[in-house]
Design an enzyme around this catalytic site. Structure first.
Site, PDB file in Angstrom:
ATOM      1  CG  ASP A  11     -13.419  -4.062 -18.455  1.00  0.00           C
ATOM      2  OD1 ASP A  11     -14.348  -3.621 -17.751  1.00  0.00           O
ATOM      3  OD2 ASP A  11     -12.895  -5.189 -18.260  1.00  0.00           O
ATOM      4  CG  ASP A  68     -10.835  -8.459 -12.720  1.00  0.00           C
ATOM      5  OD1 ASP A  68     -10.890  -7.239 -12.989  1.00  0.00           O
ATOM      6  OD2 ASP A  68     -11.772  -9.235 -12.955  1.00  0.00           O
ATOM      7  CG  ASP A  69      -9.946  -6.468 -17.110  1.00  0.00           C
ATOM      8  OD1 ASP A  69     -10.352  -5.979 -16.049  1.00  0.00           O
ATOM      9  OD2 ASP A  69     -10.685  -6.717 -18.073  1.00  0.00           O
ATOM     10  CG  ASN A  79     -20.856  -7.389 -10.154  1.00  0.00           C
ATOM     11  OD1 ASN A  79     -21.668  -7.047 -11.010  1.00  0.00           O
ATOM     12  ND2 ASN A  79     -19.623  -7.817 -10.433  1.00  0.00           N
ATOM     13  CD  GLU A 116     -20.429  -9.387 -14.986  1.00  0.00           C
ATOM     14  OE1 GLU A 116     -21.045  -9.490 -16.048  1.00  0.00           O
ATOM     15  OE2 GLU A 116     -19.349  -8.812 -14.885  1.00  0.00           O
ATOM     16  CG  HIS A 132     -14.396 -11.164 -11.219  1.00  0.00           C
ATOM     17  ND1 HIS A 132     -15.417 -11.748 -10.505  1.00  0.00           N
ATOM     18  CD2 HIS A 132     -14.120  -9.999 -10.578  1.00  0.00           C
ATOM     19  CE1 HIS A 132     -15.748 -10.965  -9.495  1.00  0.00           C
ATOM     20  NE2 HIS A 132     -14.980  -9.899  -9.512  1.00  0.00           N
TER      21      HIS A 132
END
Ligand code: RIB
Ligand code: CA
Length: 332
Positions: A12, A16-17, A174, A180, A258
């Site tokens: 998505d 960080d992806d 989060n 999460e 992540h």
């Protein structure tokens, strides 16, 4: 038969992806990335698809990008379940939006490539069912595409080597006090995947909050004088600012990456320093704990079979060193 790991990413994209995609595509000696599916999550799927295409173009890659699901399987039917407790963005002093994930990766030019003319769920089923070798599937966004594919064609499970999933949180969360983001967006999809019988390596926030880059790393990437280096530096800077403002972590001035931890794990599993074989289920009852990954830590025979290798800690220095090495391979 190649000794490379055949990989499908499901993203998505998302800052960080994007770093995870770059890390995977710059590791061709170990990973054969067959395709990148996109899904609704950090941003709507038209945005996550465009952002993925921009990263593909940045690297000059011919990897196929395939657009996926626009919304969770069922959750959005009940507006009471949409209560995101942790802000995803805020206005800075100069009016600039401070967020983990910009609407578009606006430090990259608009994409010139196109997604494949089919749906990601169809592509996943076709690719998995026609593969002679088992494929490692790396979902780093909500699990909607994967769950839909499992529902349409359960036999794909026999063609998957393992899932390496960024999602969940045992002691760290989060989106809400219990959940999460990736799991919280589509809890039912997550439970379908957790019940698939496929081996799962789960990277929860307990591990990914320790997989981070810093302003020092940002300076290093900027010093490379490459477009990729400048892009990575910008993502680090933006994420450090967003985390400091929106979600302070165990140490200040860090940018958790992540999703890239899933790729780093495939490249060198020793980046994970604590891994436990446990039973994990997802609460999708719509209440206070909607989207929680419930880890059964009792020392009794599990009522249901253990289904996850839960990664609970990371060698932060090794992770950062791996990304510095890999992401500096780009020549432009
Ligand atoms: O909770 C972190 C996860 O949510 C990451 O995958 C990030 O990209 C967002 O999708
Ligand atoms: Ca993601």
């Amino acid at each position: 038969m190649s000794d490379k790991i055949k990989v499908i990413l499901d993203c998505d994209t998302g800052s960080d992806d994007a770093v995870a995609i770059c890390t995977a595509l710059l590791s061709p000696e170990k990973l054969d990335v067959l395709g990148i599916c996109t899904v609704n999550g950090n941003r709507p799927v038209p945005n996550t698809t465009e952002n993925t295409l921009r990263v593909k173009d940045l690297l000059g890659s011919d990897v196929p990008v395939i657009r996926g699901c626009y919304c969770p399987m069922v959750k959005s039917l009940d507006p009471r379940r949409e209560v995101l407790e942790t802000a995803h963005s805020a206005k800075g002093e100069d009016g600039k939006e401070i967020t983990y994930h910009a609407e578009y990766l606006d430090c990259l030019p608009p994409s010139h490539s196109k997604p494949l003319p089919m749906h990601a769920v169809t592509w996943l089923i076709d690719t998995l069912m026609n593969s002679e070798e088992k494929i490692t599937v790396v979902p780093v966004g909500p699990l909607t595409n994967i769950a839909m594919a499992l529902r349409l064609e359960p036999r794909i499970a026999e063609h998957i080597e393992q899932f390496v999933i960024m999602g969940g949180g045992h002691l760290e969360r989060n989106s809400t006090a219990a959940a999460e983001f990736n799991i919280w967006v589509d809890p039912e999809a997550a439970q379908i995947v957790f019940e698939s019988g496929v081996k799962i390596v789960l990277m929860p926030l307990d591990a990914t909050h320790r997989a981070y880059l810093t302003p020092e790393d940002s300076k290093y990437f900027r010093s490379l004088g490459t477009k990729l280096g400048d892009f990575i530096a910008q993502e680090i800077d933006d994420r450090v600012e967003a985390y400091n403002l929106l979600q302070p972590l165990h140490i200040p001035d860090i940018a958790p990456m992540h999703d890239a931890l899933c790729v780093a794990y495939l490249l060198d599993p020793s980046v994970i320093t604590d891994i436990r074989h446990v039973r994990v289920d997802v609460d999708f009852s719509g209440g206070l704990c909607d989207g929680e990954t419930v880890v059964d830590t009792r020392l009794i025979p599990p009522v249901k079979p253990k289904n996850c290798y839960l990664c609970m800690n990371t060698d932060s220095d090794k992770f950062a060193s791996m990304l510095r090495d890999i992401l500096s391979r780009a020549k432009n």
